[in-house]
Design a protein around this motif. Sequence first.
Motif, PDB file in Angstrom:
ATOM      1  N   ILE A  53       0.848  -1.199   0.000  1.00 50.70           N
ATOM      2  CA  ILE A  53       0.000   0.000   0.000  1.00 50.70           C
ATOM      3  C   ILE A  53       0.881   1.247   0.000  1.00 50.70           C
ATOM      4  O   ILE A  53       1.765   1.397   0.848  1.00 50.70           O
ATOM      5  N   ILE A  54       0.639   2.145  -0.940  1.00 54.23           N
ATOM      6  CA  ILE A  54       1.457   3.354  -1.087  1.00 54.23           C
ATOM      7  C   ILE A  54       1.251   4.281   0.112  1.00 54.23           C
ATOM      8  O   ILE A  54       0.121   4.580   0.503  1.00 54.23           O
ATOM      9  N   GLN A  55       2.356   4.747   0.692  1.00 50.45           N
ATOM     10  CA  GLN A  55       2.303   5.644   1.850  1.00 50.45           C
ATOM     11  C   GLN A  55       2.799   7.051   1.534  1.00 50.45           C
ATOM     12  O   GLN A  55       2.269   8.026   2.062  1.00 50.45           O
ATOM     13  N   THR A  56       3.860   7.159   0.737  1.00 50.02           N
ATOM     14  CA  THR A  56       4.360   8.487   0.350  1.00 50.02           C
ATOM     15  C   THR A  56       4.647   8.486  -1.144  1.00 50.02           C
ATOM     16  O   THR A  56       4.924   7.443  -1.744  1.00 50.02           O
ATOM     17  N   TRP A  57       4.622   9.702  -1.712  1.00 51.95           N
ATOM     18  CA  TRP A  57       4.687   9.853  -3.176  1.00 51.95           C
ATOM     19  C   TRP A  57       5.292  11.221  -3.445  1.00 51.95           C
ATOM     20  O   TRP A  57       4.712  12.240  -3.088  1.00 51.95           O
ATOM     21  N   ASN A  58       6.482  11.270  -4.034  1.00 54.98           N
ATOM     22  CA  ASN A  58       7.140  12.561  -4.222  1.00 54.98           C
ATOM     23  C   ASN A  58       6.807  13.177  -5.581  1.00 54.98           C
ATOM     24  O   ASN A  58       6.109  12.578  -6.416  1.00 54.98           O
ATOM     25  N   LYS A  59       7.336  14.400  -5.808  1.00 58.00           N
ATOM     26  CA  LYS A  59       7.064  15.098  -7.070  1.00 58.00           C
ATOM     27  C   LYS A  59       7.640  14.345  -8.266  1.00 58.00           C
ATOM     28  O   LYS A  59       7.077  14.378  -9.367  1.00 58.00           O
ATOM     29  N   GLY A  60       8.777  13.642  -8.047  1.00 55.55           N
ATOM     30  CA  GLY A  60       9.363  12.845  -9.119  1.00 55.55           C
ATOM     31  C   GLY A  60       8.411  11.741  -9.567  1.00 55.55           C
ATOM     32  O   GLY A  60       8.286  11.449 -10.767  1.00 55.55           O
ATOM     33  N   ALA A  61       7.726  11.109  -8.610  1.00 57.05           N
ATOM     34  CA  ALA A  61       6.747  10.076  -8.952  1.00 57.05           C
ATOM     35  C   ALA A  61       5.563  10.681  -9.705  1.00 57.05           C
ATOM     36  O   ALA A  61       5.036  10.072 -10.651  1.00 57.05           O
ATOM     37  N   GLN A  62       5.184  11.877  -9.296  1.00 55.54           N
ATOM     38  CA  GLN A  62       4.077  12.562  -9.988  1.00 55.54           C
ATOM     39  C   GLN A  62       4.437  12.830 -11.444  1.00 55.54           C
ATOM     40  O   GLN A  62       3.631  12.583 -12.360  1.00 55.54           O
ATOM     41  N   ARG A  63       5.670  13.326 -11.662  1.00 59.67           N
ATOM     42  CA  ARG A  63       6.104  13.612 -13.037  1.00 59.67           C
ATOM     43  C   ARG A  63       6.214  12.332 -13.866  1.00 59.67           C
ATOM     44  O   ARG A  63       5.852  12.300 -15.045  1.00 59.67           O
ATOM     45  N   MET A  64       6.709  11.251 -13.246  1.00 54.64           N
ATOM     46  CA  MET A  64       6.933  10.021 -13.994  1.00 54.64           C
ATOM     47  C   MET A  64       5.638   9.276 -14.331  1.00 54.64           C
ATOM     48  O   MET A  64       5.463   8.780 -15.451  1.00 54.64           O
ATOM     49  N   PHE A  65       4.716   9.236 -13.349  1.00 55.51           N
ATOM     50  CA  PHE A  65       3.534   8.387 -13.543  1.00 55.51           C
ATOM     51  C   PHE A  65       2.233   9.167 -13.799  1.00 55.51           C
ATOM     52  O   PHE A  65       1.229   8.559 -14.159  1.00 55.51           O
ATOM     53  N   GLY A  66       2.262  10.488 -13.561  1.00 56.88           N
ATOM     54  CA  GLY A  66       1.092  11.292 -13.893  1.00 56.88           C
ATOM     55  C   GLY A  66       0.052  11.413 -12.793  1.00 56.88           C
ATOM     56  O   GLY A  66      -0.907  12.184 -12.931  1.00 56.88           O
ATOM     57  N   TYR A  67       0.196  10.677 -11.703  1.00 55.46           N
ATOM     58  CA  TYR A  67      -0.737  10.774 -10.585  1.00 55.46           C
ATOM     59  C   TYR A  67      -0.231  11.810  -9.569  1.00 55.46           C
ATOM     60  O   TYR A  67       0.978  11.880  -9.306  1.00 55.46           O
ATOM     61  N   VAL A  68      -1.154  12.595  -8.978  1.00 54.52           N
ATOM     62  CA  VAL A  68      -0.771  13.412  -7.826  1.00 54.52           C
ATOM     63  C   VAL A  68      -0.892  12.532  -6.584  1.00 54.52           C
ATOM     64  O   VAL A  68      -1.560  11.479  -6.604  1.00 54.52           O
ATOM     65  N   ALA A  69      -0.250  12.942  -5.506  1.00 55.06           N
ATOM     66  CA  ALA A  69      -0.178  12.110  -4.301  1.00 55.06           C
ATOM     67  C   ALA A  69      -1.554  11.699  -3.791  1.00 55.06           C
ATOM     68  O   ALA A  69      -1.772  10.547  -3.385  1.00 55.06           O
ATOM     69  N   GLU A  70      -2.509  12.646  -3.810  1.00 58.69           N
ATOM     70  CA  GLU A  70      -3.843  12.361  -3.268  1.00 58.69           C
ATOM     71  C   GLU A  70      -4.548  11.229  -4.024  1.00 58.69           C
ATOM     72  O   GLU A  70      -5.439  10.576  -3.473  1.00 58.69           O
ATOM     73  N   GLU A  71      -4.155  10.985  -5.256  1.00 62.49           N
ATOM     74  CA  GLU A  71      -4.797   9.943  -6.063  1.00 62.49           C
ATOM     75  C   GLU A  71      -4.283   8.545  -5.755  1.00 62.49           C
ATOM     76  O   GLU A  71      -4.976   7.556  -6.032  1.00 62.49           O
ATOM     77  N   VAL A  72      -3.099   8.445  -5.173  1.00 66.39           N
ATOM     78  CA  VAL A  72      -2.493   7.115  -5.024  1.00 66.39           C
ATOM     79  C   VAL A  72      -2.209   6.701  -3.587  1.00 66.39           C
ATOM     80  O   VAL A  72      -2.163   5.488  -3.302  1.00 66.39           O
ATOM     81  N   ILE A  73      -2.002   7.651  -2.684  1.00 67.47           N
ATOM     82  CA  ILE A  73      -1.686   7.275  -1.296  1.00 67.47           C
ATOM     83  C   ILE A  73      -2.869   6.501  -0.711  1.00 67.47           C
ATOM     84  O   ILE A  73      -4.017   6.925  -0.788  1.00 67.47           O
ATOM     85  N   GLY A  74      -2.568   5.338  -0.136  1.00 70.53           N
ATOM     86  CA  GLY A  74      -3.602   4.463   0.406  1.00 70.53           C
ATOM     87  C   GLY A  74      -4.038   3.386  -0.574  1.00 70.53           C
ATOM     88  O   GLY A  74      -4.795   2.483  -0.198  1.00 70.53           O
ATOM     89  N   LYS A  75      -3.554   3.476  -1.814  1.00 69.17           N
ATOM     90  CA  LYS A  75      -3.900   2.467  -2.822  1.00 69.17           C
ATOM     91  C   LYS A  75      -2.739   1.503  -3.025  1.00 69.17           C
ATOM     92  O   LYS A  75      -1.602   1.770  -2.632  1.00 69.17           O
ATOM     93  N   SER A  76      -3.021   0.378  -3.687  1.00 67.70           N
ATOM     94  CA  SER A  76      -1.999  -0.638  -3.933  1.00 67.70           C
ATOM     95  C   SER A  76      -1.035  -0.170  -5.016  1.00 67.70           C
ATOM     96  O   SER A  76      -1.426   0.470  -6.001  1.00 67.70           O
ATOM     97  N   ILE A  77       0.234  -0.519  -4.832  1.00 65.09           N
ATOM     98  CA  ILE A  77       1.273  -0.192  -5.807  1.00 65.09           C
ATOM     99  C   ILE A  77       1.005  -0.865  -7.151  1.00 65.09           C
ATOM    100  O   ILE A  77       1.565  -0.472  -8.188  1.00 65.09           O
ATOM    101  N   THR A  78       0.120  -1.851  -7.150  1.00 65.13           N
ATOM    102  CA  THR A  78      -0.159  -2.585  -8.392  1.00 65.13           C
ATOM    103  C   THR A  78      -0.830  -1.716  -9.453  1.00 65.13           C
ATOM    104  O   THR A  78      -0.883  -2.130 -10.625  1.00 65.13           O
ATOM    105  N   ILE A  79      -1.319  -0.516  -9.082  1.00 67.88           N
ATOM    106  CA  ILE A  79      -1.898   0.357 -10.112  1.00 67.88           C
ATOM    107  C   ILE A  79      -0.818   0.812 -11.095  1.00 67.88           C
ATOM    108  O   ILE A  79      -1.142   1.299 -12.179  1.00 67.88           O
TER     109      ILE A  79
END
Length: 272
Positions: A190-216
């Motif tokens: 389960i995703i706990q933290t998400w930096n700006k680099g992850a946002q740029r690479m994958f297109g999701y902002v932190a609020e969209e992925v924190i608490g969700k499975s990394i399998t997305i």
Amino acid sequence: MSHDSEEMQIRSVAMQNAQSILAARQRAEDALVSAKEELQARERELSLIYASVSDAIFYLSVDPGGVYRFVSVNKAFLDTRSLAEEQVIGKTVQEVFPDPLRTLVQENCATACREKRTVRWEEDLAHADGRRVGEVTISPVLDDHQMCTKLIGTVHDITQRIHAEEMRTRLAAVVECSDDSIISKTLEGIIQTWNKGAQRMFGYVAEEVIGKSITILIPPDRIDEERIILSRLRNGERIEHYETVRVRKDKTLIDVSLTVSPILDTRGKVIG
């Protein structure tokens, strides 16, 4: 009933009452002795704790006119201040603490007494190993009339906590500024933290992925990779430069090189 019989009965009752009173008195004296012994044992235990704890502890009396005088201190207090007991006991706050600390302690003692609450602050501690930081507390002792008669003070060394907080702040700044995607997750993925680099690479902002499975972020045909990665992490292994494919928010695939490290708690247990 004859006069003699009545007198004998009265004497018998009086004797029984006297014996009962003596027995009750003996029980009370035994209970008092037991209570005194228990109190003395508790005092010895408290004295040992008082002398052995690493926190500095001091007791102050509250004299008329707002004079705060040392009644007792433990060894940790003397060691922290590099003082001998005779330099402290019976002395006032003004006589023991140097400026500007004496003013701060005096003011906080007055506040604790006046407002009948614990006062806390941080101060630098003199130490041979360099700068140390202590959290000081002053707590009032109230009598039956809610009058402040004594103060209990403690000094707890929080240097390690301060250093840990500074390290976390620096690390958070480094992570946030990194061009790399840096993500933390639980051992359940389960995703706990998400930096700006992850946002740029994958297109999701932190609020969209924190608490969700990394399998997305994992293509369906590579889902087994996550099970293998989590299994290796639980064993404390580090995965370096694992080349694979991940999926962006817009469903495009990207080639990535993963480095995954276990997060350990203070006992060395893998927690993420």
